[in-house]
Design a protein around this motif. Structure first.
Motif, mmCIF file in Angstrom:
data_model
loop_
_atom_site.group_PDB
_atom_site.id
_atom_site.type_symbol
_atom_site.label_atom_id
_atom_site.label_comp_id
_atom_site.label_asym_id
_atom_site.label_seq_id
_atom_site.Cartn_x
_atom_site.Cartn_y
_atom_site.Cartn_z
ATOM 1 N N ASP A 202 3.783 8.024 11.281
ATOM 2 C CA ASP A 202 4.645 6.943 10.771
ATOM 3 C C ASP A 202 4.615 6.883 9.244
ATOM 4 O O ASP A 202 5.202 6.002 8.638
ATOM 5 C CB ASP A 202 4.235 5.603 11.371
ATOM 6 N N ARG A 203 3.874 7.841 8.639
ATOM 7 C CA ARG A 203 3.780 8.004 7.178
ATOM 8 C C ARG A 203 2.983 6.907 6.484
ATOM 9 O O ARG A 203 3.010 6.793 5.250
ATOM 10 C CB ARG A 203 5.182 8.120 6.557
ATOM 11 N N SER A 204 2.271 6.102 7.241
ATOM 12 C CA SER A 204 1.504 5.008 6.635
ATOM 13 C C SER A 204 0.385 5.520 5.733
ATOM 14 O O SER A 204 -0.073 4.792 4.835
ATOM 15 C CB SER A 204 0.922 4.106 7.728
ATOM 16 N N HIS A 205 -0.052 6.766 5.933
ATOM 17 C CA HIS A 205 -1.094 7.332 5.058
ATOM 18 C C HIS A 205 -0.570 7.606 3.657
ATOM 19 O O HIS A 205 -1.349 7.886 2.745
ATOM 20 C CB HIS A 205 -1.647 8.627 5.658
ATOM 21 N N LEU B 186 1.205 5.291 1.951
ATOM 22 C CA LEU B 186 1.444 3.993 1.327
ATOM 23 C C LEU B 186 0.196 3.551 0.575
ATOM 24 O O LEU B 186 -0.928 3.769 1.040
ATOM 25 C CB LEU B 186 1.785 2.942 2.389
ATOM 26 N N GLY C 207 1.664 -1.380 -0.238
ATOM 27 C CA GLY C 207 2.768 -0.980 0.628
ATOM 28 C C GLY C 207 3.829 -0.145 -0.052
ATOM 29 O O GLY C 207 4.922 0.041 0.489
ATOM 30 N N TRP D 174 5.231 3.508 -1.672
ATOM 31 C CA TRP D 174 5.068 4.931 -1.379
ATOM 32 C C TRP D 174 4.321 5.631 -2.507
ATOM 33 O O TRP D 174 4.653 5.468 -3.679
ATOM 34 C CB TRP D 174 6.434 5.604 -1.195
#
Length: 199
Positions: A137-140, A142, A146, A148
């Motif tokens: 989910d690409r949260s790593h 952020l 929050g 990018w």
């Protein structure tokens, strides 16, 4: 023999795991390479500090880049043909013969001592397994607010029916040494034995 160009493949800086996912898809669908010959390879270690040479993020190719992890693709060629590595972040030929990539990007002999101090492990995942199980989910990517760290790809996040985020399972080299979902972890020697071109 297929002719490959970097510009034929989707690339987003700092999203190597997704770049390789999309590259493996294209090798299969557009270049008709059987999935049984395509592998994604996560490279990391317990300290999450692995050295890579010949990376375009380093302006001086004499010095390595230190990645927490990196992901490449390997195509195991038919008998008599050299196995090849696809690394969209490398300044080496694209694709690159396994032996050439090994001795220039992963294990330059003149730097053997410092390579050994930061020895990477290699999680090898057959492409079909990667397509079935990888999710991010690409949260790593952020930060704590929050935002990018690097702009994400412009296509939707990759997910499975069961999972939206499991990248840590692929990066982790200390567990799931062999898994039906996350591939097999190899030492450098075992990785070389698996893919090295013998002739």
């Amino acid at each position: 023999m297929n002719t490959y160009k970097k510009e034929d493949f989707i690339y987003t800086s700092c999203y190597c795991e997704e770049n390789v996912y999309k590259l493996c898809e294209k090798l299969n669908k557009n270049f008709s390479i059987p999935l049984s010959r395509i592998y994604a390879v996560f490279i990391s270690n317990e300290d999450k500090e692995v050295l890579f040479w010949k990376q375009k993020s380093q302006s001086n190719n004499f010095y390595p880049v230190v990645w927490d992890y990196h992901v490449i693709a390997i195509v195991k060629e038919e008998e008599g043909q050299p196995n090849i590595i696809f690394d969209l972040d490398s300044t080496l030929p694209f694709p690159c013969e396994f032996n050439v990539y090994l001795l220039n990007a992963i294990y330059p002999r003149q730097f053997a001592r410092i390579v050994n101090e930061h020895q990477g492990l290699f999680r090898v995942i057959p492409a079909e397994m990667y397509f079935k199980n990888f999710a991010s989910d690409r949260s790593h990517m952020l930060d704590s607010d929050g935002n990018w760290l690097k702009p994400p790809p412009d296509y939707p996040p990759i997910e499975t029916k069961e999972c939206s985020m499991n990248i840590d399972q692929f990066i982790n080299m200390t567990s799931n040494t062999e898994s039906e979902k996350f591939g097999t972890v190899y030492s450098l020697k075992s990785f070389i034995d698996l893919f090295m071109n013998k002739n």
